[in-house]
Enzyme design. Structure first.
Site, PDB file in Angstrom:
ATOM      1  CB  THR A  27      -0.995   0.081   1.173  1.00 16.14           C
ATOM      2  OG1 THR A  27      -1.878  -1.036   1.127  1.00 16.14           O
ATOM      3  CG2 THR A  27      -1.837   1.356   1.072  1.00 16.14           C
ATOM      4  CD1 TRP A  69      -1.093  -5.914   1.933  1.00 13.87           C
ATOM      5  CD2 TRP A  69      -0.761  -6.900   3.914  1.00 13.87           C
ATOM      6  NE1 TRP A  69      -1.931  -5.316   2.847  1.00 13.87           N
ATOM      7  CE2 TRP A  69      -1.751  -5.895   4.078  1.00 13.87           C
ATOM      8  CE3 TRP A  69      -0.393  -7.645   5.028  1.00 13.87           C
ATOM      9  CZ2 TRP A  69      -2.362  -5.625   5.295  1.00 13.87           C
ATOM     10  CZ3 TRP A  69      -0.990  -7.378   6.246  1.00 13.87           C
ATOM     11  CH2 TRP A  69      -1.965  -6.389   6.370  1.00 13.87           C
ATOM     12  CG  ASN A 115      -4.444  -7.820   3.148  1.00 16.65           C
ATOM     13  OD1 ASN A 115      -5.202  -7.749   4.100  1.00 16.65           O
ATOM     14  ND2 ASN A 115      -4.313  -6.829   2.268  1.00 16.65           N
ATOM     15  CD  GLU A 116      -7.797  -5.766   1.378  1.00 19.15           C
ATOM     16  OE1 GLU A 116      -7.162  -5.275   0.437  1.00 19.15           O
ATOM     17  OE2 GLU A 116      -8.304  -5.090   2.284  1.00 19.15           O
ATOM     18  CD  GLU A 192      -7.039  -3.668   5.851  1.00 21.31           C
ATOM     19  OE1 GLU A 192      -6.248  -4.636   5.819  1.00 21.31           O
ATOM     20  OE2 GLU A 192      -7.110  -2.811   4.945  1.00 21.31           O
ATOM     21  NE  ARG A 314     -11.464   0.834   0.718  1.00 24.10           N
ATOM     22  CZ  ARG A 314     -10.266   1.012   1.255  1.00 24.10           C
ATOM     23  NH1 ARG A 314     -10.007   0.495   2.457  1.00 24.10           N
ATOM     24  NH2 ARG A 314      -9.345   1.695   0.655  1.00 24.10           N
TER      25      ARG A 314
END
Length: 603
Positions: A27, A69, A115-116, A192, A314
């Site tokens: 990120t 990540w 992650n995601e 998260e 969000r």
């Protein structure tokens, strides 16, 4: 650190979730892996070990979570995918957990998957098997740190997967869950959430979701991304932390509103407390939750955040109305005759104007009469009503004054035993730049900074094809940058220094600026972008690999020039793409290269 972790002082956090560094962009920068290469192990890279130890030092009971990540490239065996060889990935993750204990005496409580990104049921089961085989039965698995589905659906029809997943963790759930997740009867977490600018609206967002994640979604833990905004503010999601500490050169930090919103819950509950089954919705908008330790203590947290003052980044928030109201609460059983200590904050007013005096102590004791009490609630308020009297607004003298990055900055990297693996103020955006001891050097360049990632990682974001580390002040216009460089790769190796770099983080691939490149084949280029597609000038330089050279880049107004080893190499290049930005160093590809005697002068 005290404001974040010390019990009954500030945020008094119950959980610290850290990234398991994977050498890839996650990120706002890259974090180094404990295993850059298959035959490499080092449990002292990066800052996460230090951070976990500092948290444990202040609160030995804090829970620790690890989540990857990105992954180093060797795990994929040539593929950008960590699940083709799940035994290798499980070994890599479990090694990190074992290293935490062996080298830092840290017990990891929970471990995530990826992650995601996608999960693999086969991998999750193998991870559980590997954990158990290594005596790590106490480590619980969270899956899948993405959406509620499809993990919940898979768990409903795969008994073994249901057995090995302890917690379903969803990101940015908007305070809602799904029927399948509830049907699993597993603990549900917002693993998260938040990710919002830490002004009074960010504090309002945090206040609303801390309550409503349970009221609307039965989530018993909410984890904020991110802990502390300690990265250059002009990177993506600037100041999206619970507090801000982004000037290590000055020592300035800011204790933002989300710290005190957190305290309204964390200072008056502890891991192991239970939510009571209450409706949780106030008649004229807002919410409340009630928790107990089962030993007679009770904490009620009320929030009346309005739509305008509680929007998170969000997901999108549908409009709603909250009005001032009188709320009456009825207590039963052992809670009937309790005295309740009242802590209060008006989020928009008190945080916006720094009027946080109400949290200094229990400003009101509320007598419960025959199991009933009432409160007049205004909008945008948070109340904590509790039998505990330990709440405190910790304070320190004011931090040093905020200052811009030094306009004259040097680093020769001459440090024999550095406290961290990476040099201060450099923010790696692709690749990893580490302190290096160059034992083969006769003396001038024994201690250097080296780019050490030589294979593209299994990426989480759109990492660049070039390694790059940024430094300085994003507002810089006129700069002179000098650095000694050493190309190690004999074939097509290359390095650069750059100024006015305008992008980083998840957007690093699209960085523009002024990049001065030299290559092992004796050529040079000047480009307006990191990818090297916008060539502004090129020619012969005489640079060779495995020889130290000094590059100088001068940017003034709309003109740029460059020197090699003290002699002009090119000049009169017109700057039109970017007007300001960071300085940077980097490499042509994922390759070994060294840098020394870095110097910036900005005017």
């Amino acid at each position: 650190l005290d404001y974040l972790f010390m019990p009954n002082f500030g945020a008094s956090l119950h959980i610290l979730k850290v990234e398991i560094g994977g050498d890839g962009q996650s990120t706002d920068g890259t974090e180094p892996s404990h295993m850059h290469y298959e035959n490499d192990e080092n449990y002292f890279r990066g800052y996460e070990w230090w951070l976990m130890k500092e948290a444990k030092k202040r609160n030995p009971n804090i829970k620790l979570i690890g989540l990857p990540w990105a992954f180093p490239g060797w795990i994929g065996r040539g593929q950008n995918w960590p699940y083709n060889h799940p035994d290798v990935t499980a070994y890599y993750i479990v090694s990190w957990i074992l290293g935490a204990k062996q080298y830092h005496n840290l017990d990891i409580d929970y471990i995530g998957i990826w992650n995601e990104r996608s999960f693999s049921s086969k991998y999750i089961k193998l991870l559980r098997y590997t954990l158990d085989k290594q005596g790590l039965q106490r480590v619980r698995i969270i899956a899948s740190d993405n959406m509620w589905e499809p993990i919940s659906f898979f768990m409903m029809f795969d008994c073994e997967l249901h057995q090995v997943v302890d917690i379903i963790g969803a990101h940015y759930p908007g305070t809602r869950t799904v029927p399948n997740a509830l049907a699993t009867q597993k603990k549900l977490w917002a693993s998260e959430d938040y990710s919002t600018f830490n002004d009074e609206v960010g504090a309002g967002c945090w206040a609303r979701i801390l309550n409503q994640n349970y009221v609307n979604g039965n989530m018993t833990s909410t984890i904020a991304w991110n802990l502390v905004a300690s990265y250059y503010e002009d990177l993506p999601f600037g100041r999206d932390g619970l507090m801000t500490a982004q000037e290590p050169w000055s020592g300035y930090y800011a204790v933002e509103g989300p710290i005190w919103i957190t305290a309204h819950t964390t200072q008056f509950t502890h891991p192991g407390w239970h939510y009571l089954q209450v409706d949780g919705r106030l008649e004229h908008g807002g919410s409340y939750v009630a928790l107990t330790d089962g030993l007679g203590n009770l904490t009620i947290i009320i929030e009346t955040m309005t739509y305008r003052h509680s929007q998170c980044i969000r997901p999108p928030l549908l409009p709603f109305i909250v009005l001032p109201q009188k709320a009456t609460f009825y207590l039963k059983g052992s809670f009937v005759s309790k005295f309740l200590c009242v802590y209060h904050i008006n989020v928009f007013r008190d945080i916006r104007f720094h009027l946080l005096h109400f949290f200094s102590l229990c400003f009101l004791s509320l007598q419960v009469h025959e199991g009933m009490f009432s409160l007049n609630l205004d909008v945008d308020e948070v109340y904590t009503l509790t039998t505990l009297t330990t709440g405190r607004k910790g304070t320190y003298p004011d931090p040093p004054q905020s200052k811009p990055f030094p306009s004259n900055y040097k680093d020769d990297f001459n440090i024999r035993n550095p406290p961290f693996s990476e040099a201060p103020h450099f923010a790696d955006q692709t690749g990893v730049f580490e302190y290096f001891v160059n034992t083969s050097d006769p003396g001038d360049h024994i201690f250097t900074l080296r780019q050490v990632v030589v294979q593209r990682p299994i990426t989480w974001a759109s990492d660049a094809d070039q390694a790059i580390s940024i430094i300085g002040d994003f507002k810089w216009v006129n700069v002179s940058i000098t650095c000694d460089v050493y190309i190690e790769h004999l074939g097509n190796g290359g390095v650069f220094i750059a100024g006015r770099v305008n992008n980083g983080g998840i957007y690093v691939r699209h960085s523009k600026g002024l990049f001065f490149w030299v290559f092992a084949d004796g050529t040079y280029q000047v480009t307006g972008d990191l990818s090297g597609k916008e060539v502004l000038m090129k020619g012969m330089s005489g640079v060779r690999a495995r020889v130290w050279h000094t590059l100088t880049l001068n940017l003034k107004g709309s003109s740029a020039s460059g020197s090699l080893n003290g002699y002009p190499l090119w000049e009169n290049v017109t700057l039109s793409e970017t007007s300001h930005g960071w300085a940077a160093i980097g490499t042509r590809s994922f390759e070994f290269a060294q840098f020394d005697n870095f110097h910036i002068e900005a005017s």
